[in-house]
Motif scaffolding. Sequence first.
Motif, PDB file in Angstrom:
ATOM      1  N   ASN B   8       0.807  -1.223   0.000  1.00  0.00           N
ATOM      2  CA  ASN B   8       0.000   0.000   0.000  1.00  0.00           C
ATOM      3  C   ASN B   8       0.843   1.276   0.000  1.00  0.00           C
ATOM      4  O   ASN B   8       0.672   2.150   0.847  1.00  0.00           O
ATOM      5  CB  ASN B   8      -0.943  -0.012   1.221  1.00  0.00           C
ATOM      6  CG  ASN B   8      -1.944   1.126   1.147  1.00  0.00           C
ATOM      7  OD1 ASN B   8      -2.379   1.500   0.057  1.00  0.00           O
ATOM      8  ND2 ASN B   8      -2.287   1.690   2.298  1.00  0.00           N
ATOM      9  N   LEU B   9       1.758   1.380  -0.971  1.00  0.00           N
ATOM     10  CA  LEU B   9       2.701   2.495  -0.994  1.00  0.00           C
ATOM     11  C   LEU B   9       2.076   3.741  -1.616  1.00  0.00           C
ATOM     12  O   LEU B   9       1.522   3.693  -2.713  1.00  0.00           O
ATOM     13  CB  LEU B   9       3.937   2.065  -1.800  1.00  0.00           C
ATOM     14  CG  LEU B   9       5.220   2.854  -1.543  1.00  0.00           C
ATOM     15  CD1 LEU B   9       5.719   2.601  -0.137  1.00  0.00           C
ATOM     16  CD2 LEU B   9       6.281   2.452  -2.557  1.00  0.00           C
ATOM     17  N   HIS B  10       2.185   4.845  -0.889  1.00  0.00           N
ATOM     18  CA  HIS B  10       1.714   6.141  -1.391  1.00  0.00           C
ATOM     19  C   HIS B  10       2.841   7.147  -1.315  1.00  0.00           C
ATOM     20  O   HIS B  10       3.542   7.230  -0.310  1.00  0.00           O
ATOM     21  CB  HIS B  10       0.533   6.672  -0.541  1.00  0.00           C
ATOM     22  CG  HIS B  10      -0.744   5.959  -0.813  1.00  0.00           C
ATOM     23  ND1 HIS B  10      -1.673   6.413  -1.705  1.00  0.00           N
ATOM     24  CD2 HIS B  10      -1.238   4.805  -0.304  1.00  0.00           C
ATOM     25  CE1 HIS B  10      -2.710   5.584  -1.735  1.00  0.00           C
ATOM     26  NE2 HIS B  10      -2.478   4.589  -0.892  1.00  0.00           N
ATOM     27  N   ARG B  20      -0.105   5.770  -5.950  1.00  0.00           N
ATOM     28  CA  ARG B  20      -1.431   5.740  -5.334  1.00  0.00           C
ATOM     29  C   ARG B  20      -1.772   4.327  -4.886  1.00  0.00           C
ATOM     30  O   ARG B  20      -2.682   3.707  -5.418  1.00  0.00           O
ATOM     31  CB  ARG B  20      -2.487   6.207  -6.337  1.00  0.00           C
ATOM     32  CG  ARG B  20      -2.265   7.611  -6.839  1.00  0.00           C
ATOM     33  CD  ARG B  20      -3.091   7.863  -8.079  1.00  0.00           C
ATOM     34  NE  ARG B  20      -2.906   9.227  -8.549  1.00  0.00           N
ATOM     35  CZ  ARG B  20      -3.751  10.219  -8.262  1.00  0.00           C
ATOM     36  NH1 ARG B  20      -4.818  10.011  -7.531  1.00  0.00           N
ATOM     37  NH2 ARG B  20      -3.508  11.434  -8.717  1.00  0.00           N
ATOM     38  N   GLY B  21      -0.996   3.821  -3.942  1.00  0.00           N
ATOM     39  CA  GLY B  21      -1.320   2.514  -3.399  1.00  0.00           C
ATOM     40  C   GLY B  21      -0.750   1.390  -4.253  1.00  0.00           C
ATOM     41  O   GLY B  21      -1.437   0.821  -5.091  1.00  0.00           O
ATOM     42  N   ILE B  22       0.542   1.105  -4.030  1.00  0.00           N
ATOM     43  CA  ILE B  22       1.213   0.041  -4.785  1.00  0.00           C
ATOM     44  C   ILE B  22       1.393  -1.167  -3.861  1.00  0.00           C
ATOM     45  O   ILE B  22       1.888  -1.032  -2.744  1.00  0.00           O
ATOM     46  CB  ILE B  22       2.601   0.509  -5.260  1.00  0.00           C
ATOM     47  CG1 ILE B  22       2.505   1.756  -6.130  1.00  0.00           C
ATOM     48  CG2 ILE B  22       3.338  -0.618  -5.973  1.00  0.00           C
ATOM     49  CD1 ILE B  22       2.159   1.508  -7.560  1.00  0.00           C
ATOM     50  N   ASP B  23       0.980  -2.334  -4.323  1.00  0.00           N
ATOM     51  CA  ASP B  23       1.266  -3.580  -3.622  1.00  0.00           C
ATOM     52  C   ASP B  23       1.996  -4.462  -4.612  1.00  0.00           C
ATOM     53  O   ASP B  23       1.489  -4.691  -5.720  1.00  0.00           O
ATOM     54  CB  ASP B  23      -0.036  -4.284  -3.199  1.00  0.00           C
ATOM     55  CG  ASP B  23      -0.731  -3.529  -2.088  1.00  0.00           C
ATOM     56  OD1 ASP B  23      -0.345  -3.718  -0.924  1.00  0.00           O
ATOM     57  OD2 ASP B  23      -1.636  -2.730  -2.412  1.00  0.00           O
ATOM     58  N   GLY B 213      -0.396   6.202 -14.096  1.00  0.00           N
ATOM     59  CA  GLY B 213      -1.129   7.033 -13.142  1.00  0.00           C
ATOM     60  C   GLY B 213      -0.903   6.637 -11.695  1.00  0.00           C
ATOM     61  O   GLY B 213      -1.782   6.807 -10.848  1.00  0.00           O
ATOM     62  N   GLY B 214       0.282   6.109 -11.367  1.00  0.00           N
ATOM     63  CA  GLY B 214       0.613   5.820  -9.977  1.00  0.00           C
ATOM     64  C   GLY B 214       0.071   4.510  -9.454  1.00  0.00           C
ATOM     65  O   GLY B 214       0.154   4.238  -8.258  1.00  0.00           O
ATOM     66  N   VAL B 215      -0.481   3.689 -10.329  1.00  0.00           N
ATOM     67  CA  VAL B 215      -0.932   2.363  -9.893  1.00  0.00           C
ATOM     68  C   VAL B 215      -0.381   1.312 -10.860  1.00  0.00           C
ATOM     69  O   VAL B 215       0.012   1.626 -11.980  1.00  0.00           O
ATOM     70  CB  VAL B 215      -2.479   2.250  -9.850  1.00  0.00           C
ATOM     71  CG1 VAL B 215      -3.055   3.172  -8.788  1.00  0.00           C
ATOM     72  CG2 VAL B 215      -3.072   2.534 -11.217  1.00  0.00           C
TER      73      VAL B 215
END
Lengths: 273, 250
Positions: B8-10, B20-23, B213-215
């Motif tokens: 859940n990386l922001h 925007r929330g990387i797993d 887009g950050g995901v």
Amino acid sequence: MSTPTDTVVRKGLSPRKRAQRSRLIQYAVLVVLVLVALFSADWGQIGSVFFKPEFIKSTFQDGVLQALVKTLEYTAGAFVIGLAGGTVLALMRLSSVGPYRWLATAYIEFFRGLPAIVVFIAFSLLPLAFEGMTIPWDPYGVVWLALGIVAAAYMAEVIRAGIQAVPKGQIEAARSLGMPPGLALRKIVLPQAFRIVLPPLTNDLILLVKDSSLVFMIGVAADAYELTGFGRDLANTYSNLTPIVVCGFCYLIITLPLGLLVRRLEAKAARAR
Amino acid sequence: MALVEIKNLHKSFGGNHVLRGIDFTVEQGEVVCVIGPSGSGKSTLLRCVNLLEVPQEGQVFVRGEEITDPDVHLDAARAGIGMVFQQFNLFPHLNVLKNCTVAQTTVLRRKPEEADKVARANLERVGLSEKVEAFPAQLSGGQQQRVAIARALSMDPALMLFDEPTSALDPELVGDVLTVMRKLALEGMTMLVVTHEMAFAREVADRVVFMDGGVIVEQGPPAEVIGNPREERTKLFLRRVLDPTHVEPS
């Protein structure tokens, strides 16, 4: 209606001709001025006031070379103090700790804003103000300190600019290899920063050579005189300017090669870019 | 246990919400290529793995150790993670050999002779053993990047991060660097590679991650993600990258 030939047949001189003529006039005026100076000056008088051979000789006999060595010693010690102090101040100015930044800024602004001679006068009065106070290594201690305190303020700004000129990627590379901030600074950032600021630092060294002439304001003993104090003393004794001229040439022997070095270093830096 | 585990990386820069929330995870020995349009957050993701960027939210585990924990010994963790930059970032005041030994002797406290031996072995690995005395400015971009790889390898990292390692290179020098990276992958090095080299990703990667887009939009074996993408955004990106002259029907 204008035709293309209008400009060609226009009366008077072309711009290039006019520039040429103006240059010729300037040269002519210069030559006239030099000739007037040559013929109107009293060369015998000038020679005996500024370049009297027996005073040149006695200036050497009285120890102008010793004074030159003193100038070099005062300058070198002050440069070391200025470099160390300047580096610490530069790091403080770039610190993330607010009070460090404020202190360094206050110091730098204060000592850059003051004439160096004021600092020297203050140092000369210290032993009077604080009775029994002595600065070790007399006279070197007090001279190095007085000169170094001012030099540090100037060098701090130069060194700060050098540190900031090191690309951010260098710090990232060092940190990504596991280097702690202090180690990265010592091994990676500072060596590059000093390389970048070598020309302006050499300029500061030249200024320092000249500022060392203010040492006589502190009131050191006669055998501790540097070039200016020595030359002034001797010129007063002889009522003749020759010793001061000799001392002036001694300064040029130091500063001219340094100035040449600065230009070399700058050219080298420009090529490397 | 995964070698790298991200939860859940922001991350945002000012008002710009880049991640925007990387797993996602990287397994031991795996080669993962991260692709995506510029500004998609792929470099930021990579830089969060060794905490060159500090995320606002989420956790990063490397070898089971949470490096986003403020109490962790970050420098020790970083020493075990090799990083290769787009701009090489070699130390210009040190020669090639010193570039490869300076962190060994100071961070790992290896003896100079040992550091020297390790550095020479790794320079040999990247095919630059004859350049040990050279300074970075005397080398081509491709040679510099290979030195940068040798520098990272000299720390015996458990994981190598590559941040667009060929993007700053002249086209004719890209091949040398990719050859070295391919060799590393074959030797079993765990690699996380942000790249625009689709051919390399297709050939070398065990897994391709497509970000936009950050995901993470989609991930899987290269044959699927590059060869036969499911998501519309992936298809659009790949069409643009693989055929730059392609014009979208409007």
